[in-house]
Design a protein around this motif. Structure first.
Motif, PDB file in Angstrom:
ATOM      1  N   SER A   6      15.192   8.490   3.409  1.00  9.97           N
ATOM      2  CA  SER A   6      13.937   7.800   3.654  1.00  9.97           C
ATOM      3  C   SER A   6      13.523   7.053   2.387  1.00  9.97           C
ATOM      4  O   SER A   6      13.673   7.569   1.283  1.00  9.97           O
ATOM      5  CB  SER A   6      12.834   8.792   4.039  1.00  9.97           C
ATOM      6  N   SER A   8      10.269   4.706   0.713  1.00  9.86           N
ATOM      7  CA  SER A   8       8.861   4.345   0.850  1.00  9.86           C
ATOM      8  C   SER A   8       8.681   2.833   0.832  1.00  9.86           C
ATOM      9  O   SER A   8       9.364   2.124   0.081  1.00  9.86           O
ATOM     10  CB  SER A   8       8.042   4.958  -0.291  1.00  9.86           C
ATOM     11  N   THR A   9       7.757   2.353   1.645  1.00 10.48           N
ATOM     12  CA  THR A   9       7.404   0.937   1.603  1.00 10.48           C
ATOM     13  C   THR A   9       6.770   0.606   0.251  1.00 10.48           C
ATOM     14  O   THR A   9       6.363   1.492  -0.499  1.00 10.48           O
ATOM     15  CB  THR A   9       6.408   0.597   2.721  1.00 10.48           C
ATOM     16  N   GLY A  12       3.544   2.090  -0.111  1.00 12.52           N
ATOM     17  CA  GLY A  12       3.562   3.544  -0.189  1.00 12.52           C
ATOM     18  C   GLY A  12       2.895   4.255   0.964  1.00 12.52           C
ATOM     19  O   GLY A  12       2.746   5.479   0.931  1.00 12.52           O
ATOM     20  N   ASP A  15       7.254   5.364   5.421  1.00 16.24           N
ATOM     21  CA  ASP A  15       8.663   5.488   5.043  1.00 16.24           C
ATOM     22  C   ASP A  15       9.535   4.879   6.134  1.00 16.24           C
ATOM     23  O   ASP A  15       9.152   4.859   7.304  1.00 16.24           O
ATOM     24  CB  ASP A  15       9.060   6.955   4.859  1.00 16.24           C
TER      25      ASP A  15
END
Length: 232
Positions: A6, A8-9, A12, A15
């Protein structure tokens, strides 16, 4: 070794999943593999595995996750091809590039700050061009990128080396568009365009009817040499 992870974008707040292939030894660099319209399918995973065999940490983010996580389609099955085209029409490309940027950030951290490149196919080829213009990718490659003529205004932002592999008989990129790509990018100091005479879209796919062995090998050799020069 391969696994699903996974990431994180950038914001944040969410995911998304990614397929990771790791080399047997310490990676010499990392490469983000950008999917076609068919998702992170067997062909894209095989691209990652081959890059890992060459010594890179390879990671393919699921860019369609906001619409539906885990899409995997086969271009040789007509209903799945149509479904893929539908997904492409709904896909937010700007969000996709930000997810690629988040993946580049993850890869830099994962490798302790080593160089990170990107390679994309089809829709991913277009996203690779956008990645070269909008992120800090150290070296970027696009195969049969679609719609680059619409993005030429971004070319001045390309600061690191870029290759585009162009099949001359691409059913999704007509001759006029190919000409505009050459006119816009041939003189760019960071870009190199290679034409593949008589080839159609998808000629370098790992599996299926679209692959042309000779030209796929030639394009992949150029890509491998390019990454060896600019990432290693």
């Amino acid at each position: 070794m391969s696994e699903n992870i996974s990431i994180s974008t950038l914001s944040g707040d969410a995911d998304f999943k990614a397929y990771v292939a790791r080399p047997a030894d310490e990676p010499k660099a990392a490469i983000v593999v950008i999917q076609e319209i068919f998702g992170v399918n067997a062909g894209i995973r095989r691209k990652c595995d081959k890059l890992a065999e060459q010594g890179y940490l390879a990671v393919a983010p699921d860019l369609f996750w906001r619409m539906q996580p885990g899409i995997e389609l086969d271009p040789d099955i007509e209903p799945e091809m149509q479904e893929a085209l539908d997904w492409m029409g709904k896909f937010d490309q700007d969000e996709g590039v930000r997810d690629i940027e988040a993946t580049i950030k993850w890869a830099r951290e994962e490798t302790g700050g080593k160089k990170v490149g990107a390679v994309g196919y089809c829709l991913g080829g277009r996203l690779a061009y956008m990645t070269a213009a909008r992120t800090d990718s150290d070296a970027t490659v696009g195969y049969y990128a679609v719609g680059v003529d619409e993005l030429l205004r971004e070319k001045d932002a390309i600061a690191n080396p870029l290759i585009l592999h162009i099949p001359t008989e691409d059913g999704f990129v007509d001759k006029e568009t190919q000409q505009k790509m050459h006119e816009g990018l041939d003189s760019h100091p960071k870009s190199t365009l290679y034409d593949y005479e008589g080839m159609d879209h998808g000629f370098a796919t790992e599996f299926g009817q679209r692959r042309n062995e000779e030209n796929a090998d030639l394009a992949d050799k150029r890509t491998a040499d390019f990454f060896e020069t600019h990432l290693a």
